[in-house]
Design an enzyme around this catalytic site. Structure first.
Site, PDB file in Angstrom:
ATOM      1  N   LYS A 146       0.908  -1.106   0.152  1.00  0.00           N
ATOM      2  CA  LYS A 146      -0.069   0.179   0.401  1.00  0.00           C
ATOM      3  C   LYS A 146       1.162   1.440  -0.294  1.00  0.00           C
ATOM      4  O   LYS A 146       2.855   1.149   0.827  1.00  0.00           O
ATOM      5  CB  LYS A 146      -0.925  -0.074   1.601  1.00  0.00           C
ATOM      6  CG  LYS A 146      -0.540  -0.265   2.473  1.00  0.00           C
ATOM      7  CD  LYS A 146       0.218   0.457   2.825  1.00  0.00           C
ATOM      8  CE  LYS A 146       0.985   2.064   3.131  1.00  0.00           C
ATOM      9  NZ  LYS A 146       1.845   2.132   3.795  1.00  0.00           N
ATOM     10  N   TYR A 229      -4.004   3.894   5.546  1.00  0.00           N
ATOM     11  CA  TYR A 229      -4.479   3.466   6.903  1.00  0.00           C
ATOM     12  C   TYR A 229      -5.994   3.306   7.713  1.00  0.00           C
ATOM     13  O   TYR A 229      -7.342   1.912   7.631  1.00  0.00           O
ATOM     14  CB  TYR A 229      -4.165   2.681   7.646  1.00  0.00           C
ATOM     15  CG  TYR A 229      -2.904   2.129   7.731  1.00  0.00           C
ATOM     16  CD1 TYR A 229      -2.600   0.641   7.688  1.00  0.00           C
ATOM     17  CD2 TYR A 229      -1.516   3.069   6.773  1.00  0.00           C
ATOM     18  CE1 TYR A 229      -1.695  -0.060   7.517  1.00  0.00           C
ATOM     19  CE2 TYR A 229      -0.802   2.037   7.158  1.00  0.00           C
ATOM     20  CZ  TYR A 229       0.237   0.818   6.640  1.00  0.00           C
ATOM     21  OH  TYR A 229       1.141   0.035   7.106  1.00  0.00           O
TER      22      TYR A 229
HETATM   23  P1  NAD Z   1      12.373   1.829   2.307  1.00  0.00           P
HETATM   24  O1  NAD Z   1      12.732   3.245   2.094  1.00  0.00           O
HETATM   25  O2  NAD Z   1      13.193   0.820   3.267  1.00  0.00           O
HETATM   26  O3  NAD Z   1      12.459   0.645   1.103  1.00  0.00           O
HETATM   27  C1  NAD Z   1      12.707   0.538  -0.705  1.00  0.00           C
HETATM   28  C2  NAD Z   1      13.435   0.068  -0.886  1.00  0.00           C
HETATM   29  O4  NAD Z   1      13.067   0.150  -2.873  1.00  0.00           O
HETATM   30  C3  NAD Z   1      15.133   0.391  -1.391  1.00  0.00           C
HETATM   31  O5  NAD Z   1      15.243  -1.742  -1.003  1.00  0.00           O
HETATM   32  C4  NAD Z   1      15.665   0.960  -2.109  1.00  0.00           C
HETATM   33  O6  NAD Z   1      16.560   0.422  -2.129  1.00  0.00           O
HETATM   34  C5  NAD Z   1      14.532   0.206  -3.324  1.00  0.00           C
HETATM   35  N1  NAD Z   1      14.372   1.544  -3.951  1.00  0.00           N
HETATM   36  C6  NAD Z   1      14.562   1.225  -5.430  1.00  0.00           C
HETATM   37  N2  NAD Z   1      14.362   2.333  -5.814  1.00  0.00           N
HETATM   38  C7  NAD Z   1      14.481   3.311  -5.290  1.00  0.00           C
HETATM   39  C8  NAD Z   1      14.861   4.724  -5.491  1.00  0.00           C
HETATM   40  N3  NAD Z   1      14.693   5.258  -6.696  1.00  0.00           N
HETATM   41  N4  NAD Z   1      14.805   5.287  -4.179  1.00  0.00           N
HETATM   42  C9  NAD Z   1      14.565   4.572  -3.237  1.00  0.00           C
HETATM   43  N5  NAD Z   1      14.557   3.091  -3.270  1.00  0.00           N
HETATM   44  C10 NAD Z   1      14.719   2.526  -4.059  1.00  0.00           C
HETATM   45  O7  NAD Z   1      11.131   1.592   1.893  1.00  0.00           O
HETATM   46  P2  NAD Z   1      10.101   0.819   3.025  1.00  0.00           P
HETATM   47  O8  NAD Z   1       9.179   1.492   4.240  1.00  0.00           O
HETATM   48  O9  NAD Z   1      10.559  -0.254   3.214  1.00  0.00           O
HETATM   49  O10 NAD Z   1       8.512   0.784   2.408  1.00  0.00           O
HETATM   50  C11 NAD Z   1       8.722   0.096   1.183  1.00  0.00           C
HETATM   51  C12 NAD Z   1       7.144   0.144   0.425  1.00  0.00           C
HETATM   52  O11 NAD Z   1       6.268  -0.735   1.735  1.00  0.00           O
HETATM   53  C13 NAD Z   1       5.516   1.069   0.657  1.00  0.00           C
HETATM   54  O12 NAD Z   1       4.896   1.707  -0.518  1.00  0.00           O
HETATM   55  C14 NAD Z   1       5.446   1.162   1.979  1.00  0.00           C
HETATM   56  O13 NAD Z   1       4.016   2.149   1.512  1.00  0.00           O
HETATM   57  C15 NAD Z   1       5.563  -0.133   1.880  1.00  0.00           C
HETATM   58  N6  NAD Z   1       5.153  -0.341   3.569  1.00  0.00           N
HETATM   59  C16 NAD Z   1       3.969  -0.647   4.075  1.00  0.00           C
HETATM   60  C17 NAD Z   1       3.744  -1.378   5.265  1.00  0.00           C
HETATM   61  C18 NAD Z   1       2.854  -2.202   5.804  1.00  0.00           C
HETATM   62  O14 NAD Z   1       2.286  -2.034   6.998  1.00  0.00           O
HETATM   63  N7  NAD Z   1       2.317  -2.687   4.483  1.00  0.00           N
HETATM   64  C19 NAD Z   1       5.044  -0.888   6.002  1.00  0.00           C
HETATM   65  C20 NAD Z   1       5.812  -0.217   6.008  1.00  0.00           C
HETATM   66  C21 NAD Z   1       6.202   0.090   4.597  1.00  0.00           C
END
Ligand code: NAD
Length: 378
Positions: A146, A229
């Site tokens: 999401k 959410y």
């Molecule tokens: P994060 O920044 O920690 O991870 C992002 C990942 O994408 C990294 O591995 C990064 O290397 C990669 N990536 C690839 N291209 C990129 C770019 N151009 N710029 C930045 N990163 C790039 O983020 P996260 O917190 O893991 O969130 C990722 C997704 O998960 C989002 O869509 C977020 O909304 C979702 N999320 C959902 C929940 C949940 O409870 N369902 C919780 C946290 C995050």
């Protein structure tokens, strides 16, 4: 002759007497084979669904990969990452064949890997649509994080891609698969506190740079990240679709971290039955997550409803508060296993792409309402 039990009778029929009578010195009272008979040993399905994880960031590494240990129908078989060294380390830790590490460039070649059935998109929001559509074109089922995408049109393209490929698309609304939010929905439907009148929902956190959530290009911002959410909860608690919204957005000019995305979003939603919801999210305060469903005869209250764990559910009726407790489950294992089961049994997921599309339409209406200062129809 004495009437009634003698002391000897009493000893033989009381617990102490029975034990003494039934336990000759030769009987082994310890569990046979050094373990209880009928022990419930967890068993991994014979053919769990093979998953590819796309994006190895905070959520993937801290929650999703460890959750596979608690999943019964799902197994990680491939990784997609832009950082080969990191992916190799993760693959070694989870016993994934390093030959099954893909980059964003050779991602489309997953189509030739029959071990991958499901693909989990855990990338910045700006990339959800592209990587979902590419996975469907490669003939894979997709679970997408999401918010589903950046815009309504992208959600529609993702749904069309799934349909064209004949594959399933699910949005990762993990709260629909854990017992506390499921119980709150059931309480609303069965009117334990009477009919629902108003819902308030808030989701607050302090987001510091560097973070994908603070980048406009990556489709950050509090509405899509944490507001979704509240929207989703008001929809599943009321059981209705909002018809109209009002909204305000606040973006401080003097704080660098909010140069590209707002700090606060506040909005109301009107539902057809006359239920109203008011919601607020911020990236500028300490963490606090809550909803309360105000009903005719009391209320249903959830503390930390959107967290990975730590939900507290209470009802208040007739001047009495009741705390409801359930066994916590791993949200990510539960949602992945739900999707795996849908794949194995060819059934529809509870939170398909259409569910993400509905929230995206509400978010678009909220943005328009904030921009114009008017009530906007969804
Ligand atoms: P994060 O920044 O920690 O991870 C992002 C990942 O994408 C990294 O591995 C990064 O290397 C990669 N990536 C690839 N291209 C990129 C770019 N151009 N710029 C930045 N990163 C790039 O983020 P996260 O917190 O893991 O969130 C990722 C997704 O998960 C989002 O869509 C977020 O909304 C979702 N999320 C959902 C929940 C949940 O409870 N369902 C919780 C946290 C995050």
């Amino acid at each position: 002759m004495p009437i009634g039990p003698t002391r000897r009778d009493f000893i033989l029929t009381s617990g102490a007497g029975l034990l003494a009578a039934a336990a000759p010195a030769t009987t082994n009272l310890a569990p046979p084979e050094k373990q209880r008979p009928g022990l419930n040993v967890p068993k991994v399905a014979e053919k769990p669904v093979g998953w590819a994880i796309v994006g190895l960031g905070q959520l993937a590494l801290a929650e999703v990969m460890p959750a596979f240990r608690e999943a019964k129908l799902s197994k990680p078989v491939a990784l997609v990452s832009g950082h080969r060294d990191k992916a190799e380390q993760v693959a070694a830790f989870y016993g994934i064949d390093p030959k099954k590490i893909y980059s964003y460039e050779n991602y489309d070649s997953i189509k030739d890997d029959p071990a991958i059935q499901a693909v989990y998109i855990i990338l910045p929001n700006s990339m959800h649509a592209e990587y979902t559509i590419r996975a469907h074109k490669a003939g894979k089922h997709v679970l997408c994080e999401k918010p589903m995408a950046a815009r309504v049109a992208e959600c529609e393209q993702m749904i069309a891609a799934a349909r064209e490929a004949g594959k399933k698309l699910m949005v990762a609304y993990r709260l629909r698969y854990e017992p506390y939010n499921k119980a709150a929905i059931e309480m609303c439907r069965s009117k334990v506190c009477g009919a629902v009148v108003q819902i308030e929902a808030s989701n607050m956190q302090n987001t510091r740079p560097p973070n994908i959530r603070l980048s406009k290009a990556l489709v950050g911002g509090p509405l899509g990240d944490i507001g979704v959410y509240c929207i989703n909860a008001c929809r599943y608690l009321s059981g209705e679709e909002p018809v109209e919204v009002t909204a305000q957005i606040y973006q401080p000019k003097d704080e660098l971290r909010f140069a590209e995305v707002p700090r606060d979003v506040l909005w109301t939603m009107s539902f057809p039955s006359g239920v109203h919801a008011h919601c607020g999210v911020t990236f500028g305060s300490s963490s606090s997550r809550h909803y309360r469903v105000h009903c005719v005869n009391g209320y249903i209250d959830m503390e930390r409803p959107f967290g990975y764990r730590g939900q507290e559910l209470r009802t208040y009726t007739q001047r009495k508060e009741t705390k409801h407790e359930f066994e916590m489950v791993n949200h990510f294992a539960a949602e992945m296993d739900h999707f795996s089961e849908c794949i194995l049994k060819n059934t529809e997921p509870l939170t398909p792409g259409e569910e993400g599309l509905r929230d995206q339409k509400v978010m678009a209406a909220i943005e328009e309402a904030a921009e114009t200062g008017k009530r906007v129809k969804v």
